[in-house]
Design a protein around this motif. Structure first.
Motif, short mmCIF file in Angstrom:
data_model
loop_
_atom_site.label_atom_id
_atom_site.label_comp_id
_atom_site.label_asym_id
_atom_site.label_seq_id
_atom_site.Cartn_x
_atom_site.Cartn_y
_atom_site.Cartn_z
N MET A 1 0.85 -1.17 0.00
CA MET A 1 0.00 0.00 0.00
C MET A 1 0.90 1.23 0.00
SD MET A 1 -2.93 1.15 2.76
CE MET A 1 -3.76 -0.38 2.67
N ILE A 33 -3.87 -0.33 -3.64
CA ILE A 33 -4.11 -1.67 -3.13
C ILE A 33 -4.09 -2.61 -4.33
CG2 ILE A 33 -5.84 -3.21 -2.12
CD1 ILE A 33 -6.73 -0.95 -0.33
N GLN A 103 -7.38 -2.81 3.49
CA GLN A 103 -7.34 -3.79 2.40
C GLN A 103 -8.52 -4.76 2.51
OE1 GLN A 103 -4.31 -4.62 0.22
NE2 GLN A 103 -5.32 -6.36 -0.72
#
Length: 144
Positions: A1, A33, A103
């Motif tokens: 990320m 992501i 995420q």
């Protein structure tokens, strides 16, 4: 990320898509992501007034956060090389501390969109009416 900005070229290309945020000349801070060999760019917002995102800090009477509903699919060349830092250090710290949660929650949002029956027009609009994912049905293997 990663926390980055989109390049001007990437912004100009994606700004014509449906439901995309328009922030030219103000930056377009995003986190990236990777899911299923796709890179998603999730924008940071200064007014996250719905539940499809990760809220970071309450500032000037509104929530800042990461907006899942405005996700973009990008390539690595669409990112500026220099890191992006939110104005508020506590927002940056909260994002870094919650990378796994961000995420997981975005993956849930994405899976929910992909699996939602598209023939129920009213219900899909109620749940996903302003999502940028409408631009990526081919990439997400969503059949009409």
């Amino acid at each position: 990320m990663q926390l980055r900005l989109l390049t001007d070229e990437a912004y100009n290309r994606i700004s014509t898509l449906r439901e995309v945020l328009h922030k030219q000349n103000r930056g377009y801070g995003i986190i990236t992501i990777k899911i299923h060999n796709l890179t998603f760019a999730l924008p940071l917002r200064s007014n996250l007034n719905h539940s499809h995102g990760f809220k970071t800090v309450f500032h000037n009477g509104q929530w800042n956060g990461i907006d899942y509903s405005k996700a973009l699919i990008i390539e690595d060349i669409d990112l500026r090389a220099t890191p992006f830092r939110p104005r508020n250090r506590s927002e940056y710290d909260k994002i870094k501390k919650n990378k796994k949660k961000i995420q997981e929650k975005f993956e849930e949002y994405l899976t929910s969109y992909i699996n939602f029956p598209k023939e129920d027009g009213r219900e899909i609009y109620r749940r996903f009416g302003y999502t940028t994912l409408v631009n990526y049905h081919a990439e997400l293997n969503i059949t009409p």
